[in-house]
Design a protein around this motif. Structure first.
Motif, PDB file in Angstrom:
ATOM      1  N   ALA A 196      24.370  44.111  39.766  1.00 13.77           N
ATOM      2  CA  ALA A 196      25.101  44.057  38.507  1.00 13.77           C
ATOM      3  C   ALA A 196      26.555  44.478  38.629  1.00 13.77           C
ATOM      4  CB  ALA A 196      24.402  44.929  37.463  1.00 13.77           C
ATOM      5  N   TYR A 197      26.882  45.362  39.561  1.00 13.12           N
ATOM      6  CA  TYR A 197      28.205  45.982  39.545  1.00 13.12           C
ATOM      7  C   TYR A 197      29.047  45.758  40.794  1.00 13.12           C
ATOM      8  CZ  TYR A 197      26.648  48.440  35.386  1.00 13.12           C
ATOM      9  OH  TYR A 197      26.184  48.724  34.128  1.00 13.12           O
ATOM     10  N   SER A 198      28.474  45.267  41.858  1.00 17.27           N
ATOM     11  CA  SER A 198      29.249  45.138  43.097  1.00 17.27           C
ATOM     12  C   SER A 198      30.136  43.899  43.073  1.00 17.27           C
ATOM     13  CB  SER A 198      28.312  45.084  44.304  1.00 17.27           C
ATOM     14  OG  SER A 198      27.556  43.880  44.286  1.00 17.27           O
ATOM     15  N   PHE A 199      31.085  43.879  43.989  1.00 20.80           N
ATOM     16  CA  PHE A 199      31.990  42.745  44.170  1.00 20.80           C
ATOM     17  C   PHE A 199      31.955  42.332  45.637  1.00 20.80           C
ATOM     18  CE2 PHE A 199      33.412  44.806  40.389  1.00 20.80           C
ATOM     19  CZ  PHE A 199      34.002  43.827  39.598  1.00 20.80           C
ATOM     20  N   GLN A 200      32.263  41.085  45.879  1.00 19.10           N
ATOM     21  CA  GLN A 200      32.398  40.597  47.244  1.00 19.10           C
ATOM     22  C   GLN A 200      33.786  40.009  47.422  1.00 19.10           C
ATOM     23  OE1 GLN A 200      28.770  38.068  47.349  1.00 19.10           O
ATOM     24  NE2 GLN A 200      28.216  39.243  49.165  1.00 19.10           N
ATOM     25  N   GLU A 201      34.407  40.334  48.529  1.00 16.41           N
ATOM     26  CA  GLU A 201      35.756  39.843  48.783  1.00 16.41           C
ATOM     27  C   GLU A 201      35.710  38.367  49.164  1.00 16.41           C
ATOM     28  OE1 GLU A 201      39.826  41.253  51.023  1.00 16.41           O
ATOM     29  OE2 GLU A 201      37.983  42.430  51.219  1.00 16.41           O
ATOM     30  N   PRO A 202      36.523  37.532  48.518  1.00 14.05           N
ATOM     31  CA  PRO A 202      36.542  36.103  48.875  1.00 14.05           C
ATOM     32  C   PRO A 202      36.919  35.922  50.338  1.00 14.05           C
ATOM     33  CG  PRO A 202      37.735  36.509  46.827  1.00 14.05           C
ATOM     34  CD  PRO A 202      37.451  37.860  47.435  1.00 14.05           C
ATOM     35  N   ASN A 236      41.316  38.716  36.041  1.00  9.32           N
ATOM     36  CA  ASN A 236      40.673  38.342  37.295  1.00  9.32           C
ATOM     37  C   ASN A 236      41.047  39.345  38.380  1.00  9.32           C
ATOM     38  OD1 ASN A 236      39.055  36.444  38.813  1.00  9.32           O
ATOM     39  ND2 ASN A 236      40.925  35.861  39.867  1.00  9.32           N
ATOM     40  N   LEU A 237      40.087  39.670  39.249  1.00  7.31           N
ATOM     41  CA  LEU A 237      40.331  40.633  40.319  1.00  7.31           C
ATOM     42  C   LEU A 237      40.924  39.935  41.532  1.00  7.31           C
ATOM     43  CD1 LEU A 237      39.907  43.663  40.965  1.00  7.31           C
ATOM     44  CD2 LEU A 237      37.738  43.025  42.037  1.00  7.31           C
ATOM     45  N   GLU A 238      42.058  40.456  41.989  1.00  4.58           N
ATOM     46  CA  GLU A 238      42.729  39.906  43.169  1.00  4.58           C
ATOM     47  C   GLU A 238      42.679  40.916  44.313  1.00  4.58           C
ATOM     48  OE1 GLU A 238      46.679  38.692  42.178  1.00  4.58           O
ATOM     49  OE2 GLU A 238      46.017  37.164  40.734  1.00  4.58           O
ATOM     50  N   PHE A 239      42.505  40.404  45.526  1.00  4.60           N
ATOM     51  CA  PHE A 239      42.367  41.240  46.722  1.00  4.60           C
ATOM     52  C   PHE A 239      43.627  41.145  47.577  1.00  4.60           C
ATOM     53  CE2 PHE A 239      38.197  40.391  45.194  1.00  4.60           C
ATOM     54  CZ  PHE A 239      37.371  41.417  45.613  1.00  4.60           C
ATOM     55  N   THR A 240      44.167  42.294  47.967  1.00  6.69           N
ATOM     56  CA  THR A 240      45.287  42.352  48.899  1.00  6.69           C
ATOM     57  C   THR A 240      44.869  43.251  50.069  1.00  6.69           C
ATOM     58  OG1 THR A 240      46.365  44.323  47.989  1.00  6.69           O
ATOM     59  CG2 THR A 240      46.836  42.210  46.909  1.00  6.69           C
TER      60      THR A 240
END
Length: 465
Positions: A196-202, A236-240
């Motif tokens: 429910a709460y985790s994210f995965q990096e594209p 939207n979540l962005e990854f750097t």
């Protein structure tokens, strides 16, 4: 009915020592930067907690920035060195065991660096994924949706993983884990928490196809998981390389809630993985599956001779090889989302004996479909193109859709029995008083059923002879 919240967390309370205030203090300590244009609170959001705009926010503005050191995963936990040392013994089909062991440790450690974050969930039993429903409840409310089967697989995999991988590891490291504290029940709750709460990096596509890609593992992202989901999201979540940033993707007015997206998720996926649903009318990503077995079953109807049925079985076996045993054909609100697979199946199933014999001898089609043909197929299986399909193809789709509808729950509501059709569900979802009388699980199940059946009924109408 209001959009269902994605989660239930503990009450924040009004004093400064509340879990929410402790979490916000922790965020400051770990250099998580929150814009002064937003706030996290309960009031005015669709969930126990959510994020609201305190001022007008324009597209492109950063709502908060999370340093990578504030992410919780197997590489940032206090037991990271041990998990890395034992990595080979923690391999599993899910790939989640190291993260789950990290969460087991951090959740039960009084000295955990992550206490202020994890204390937002003092009782993981508040998660309401269908895996926590009784089997009878799942089968009664969600029959035909695909969720009961998915949950059964999940529970079997969780138990197998815990028994075969986690327990031997716990026994080997009693200084950090204890089987009486770190039970299968807690492990299952943490699986739901990760779902429910985790994210995965594209992952970026590698130019060298032979280069092995690192697994895309989930991680816990404090603050980002406070945002709720809608398909029509505004952030939207962005990854750097150094941080993760929540960025506004369209203007947000003062007082509006900030919504993230978990991707293009149908209601059955949202309920299965996150424990909530959207209103099915507003979920533009809703889908319904027609099991491939239903298409094959319809293809044999009307055949009286064993040789005819045997021919269909041979076609089915070949299609399983071609399509890598795809279990279902997926339809969205605008048409078929697996149009290439459906086109192949219909083409083969409607071949004459002679055509199929030639097809087998040639080992399928000689040339791959080009972009132009793929576009033609996509249009043919859209809502606009379906009525113009060959009569034999429309019949297969039509009857397979009817067969799929009959697999849904036939449940009793106030003395009425639902027959084939949407009579009870349609009447129920339009009656606000009746909806209010349902419990939360019944409401979520109703949204899933209505969303899927509305797509199937539209398909039945479009493929009528």
């Amino acid at each position: 009915m209001a959009t269902e919240a994605k989660r239930s967390k503990v009450d924040s309370g009004s004093d400064f020592s509340s879990p929410l205030q402790n979490f916000l203090q922790w965020c400051h300590k770990v250099d998580l930067v929150l814009s002064n244009k937003v706030c996290v609170r309960k009031e005015g959001t669709v969930a126990e907690y959510g994020m609201l705009a305190k001022d007008n926010i324009e597209e492109g503005e950063v709502l908060f920035t999370i340093p990578r050191s504030a992410l919780l995963h197997q590489g940032t936990t206090a037991v990271s060195a041990l998990l890395e040392e034992e990595r080979s013994s923690l391999e599993s089909s899910s790939g989640w065991v190291p993260l789950l062991l990290a969460l087991l440790y951090e959740h039960t450690s009084p000295q955990s660096h992550w206490n202020a974050y994890l204390s937002l969930w003092t009782d993981f039993k508040t998660l309401d994924h269908p895996m926590f429903w009784s089997k009878e409840e799942r089968d009664r409310l969600l029959r035909g949706t695909g969720i009961p089967e998915a949950v059964d697989r999940d529970l079997a995999n969780i138990q197998g993983e815990y028994t075969e991988v986690v327990l031997p590891f716990i026994a080997k490291h009693p200084a950090h884990w204890n089987r009486h504290t770190h039970t299968l029940e807690l492990y299952t709750q943490l699986v739901a928490f990760v779902m429910a709460y985790s994210f995965q990096e594209p992952q970026e596509e590698e130019d060298d196809e032979e280069e092995e890609k690192a697994p895309n593992l989930p991680m816990m992202v404090p603050m980002a998981d406070m945002l709720n989901h809608v398909s029509n999201h505004n952030a939207n979540l962005e990854f750097t390389p150094d941080s993760l940033k929540m960025v506004c993707v369209r203007p947000i007015r003062k007082g509006e809630e900030v919504f993230n997206t978990y991707g293009q998720m149908a209601n059955w996926q949202l309920l299965h993985m996150y424990g909530f649903t959207e209103l099915h009318q507003s979920n533009s990503n809703d889908t319904a599956d027609i099991p491939s077995a239903n298409l094959y079953k319809v293809a044999t109807q009307g055949f009286q001779f064993d040789l005819e049925k045997q021919l269909v079985e041979e076609k089915r076996e070949m299609l399983c090889q071609i399509m890598q045993e795809k279990a279902a054909f997926v339809f969205g609100k605008q048409g078929c989302l697996t149009d290439t697979e459906l086109h192949t199946a219909l083409k083969v199933l409607c071949m004459s004996k002679e055509e199929f014999s030639d097809f087998k001898e040639n080992e399928g089609w000689e040339e791959e479909e080009d972009d132009e043909e793929e576009e033609t197929i996509s249009l043919a299986f859209s809502n606009e193109g379906l009525p113009a399909l060959k009569a034999s193809w429309k019949r297969l789709i039509h009857e397979a859709a009817r067969l799929t509808v009959r697999a849904y729950t036939h449940h009793k509501e106030e003395g009425k029995m639902e027959g084939e059709g949407m009579d009870i569900d349609q009447a129920l979802i339009q009656d606000q008083a009746a909806i209010a009388a349902l419990n939360s699980r019944q409401q979520k199940a109703l949204q899933v059923r209505c969303g899927q059946k509305s797509i199937l009924y539209r398909l039945i109408e479009l493929t009528k002879s």
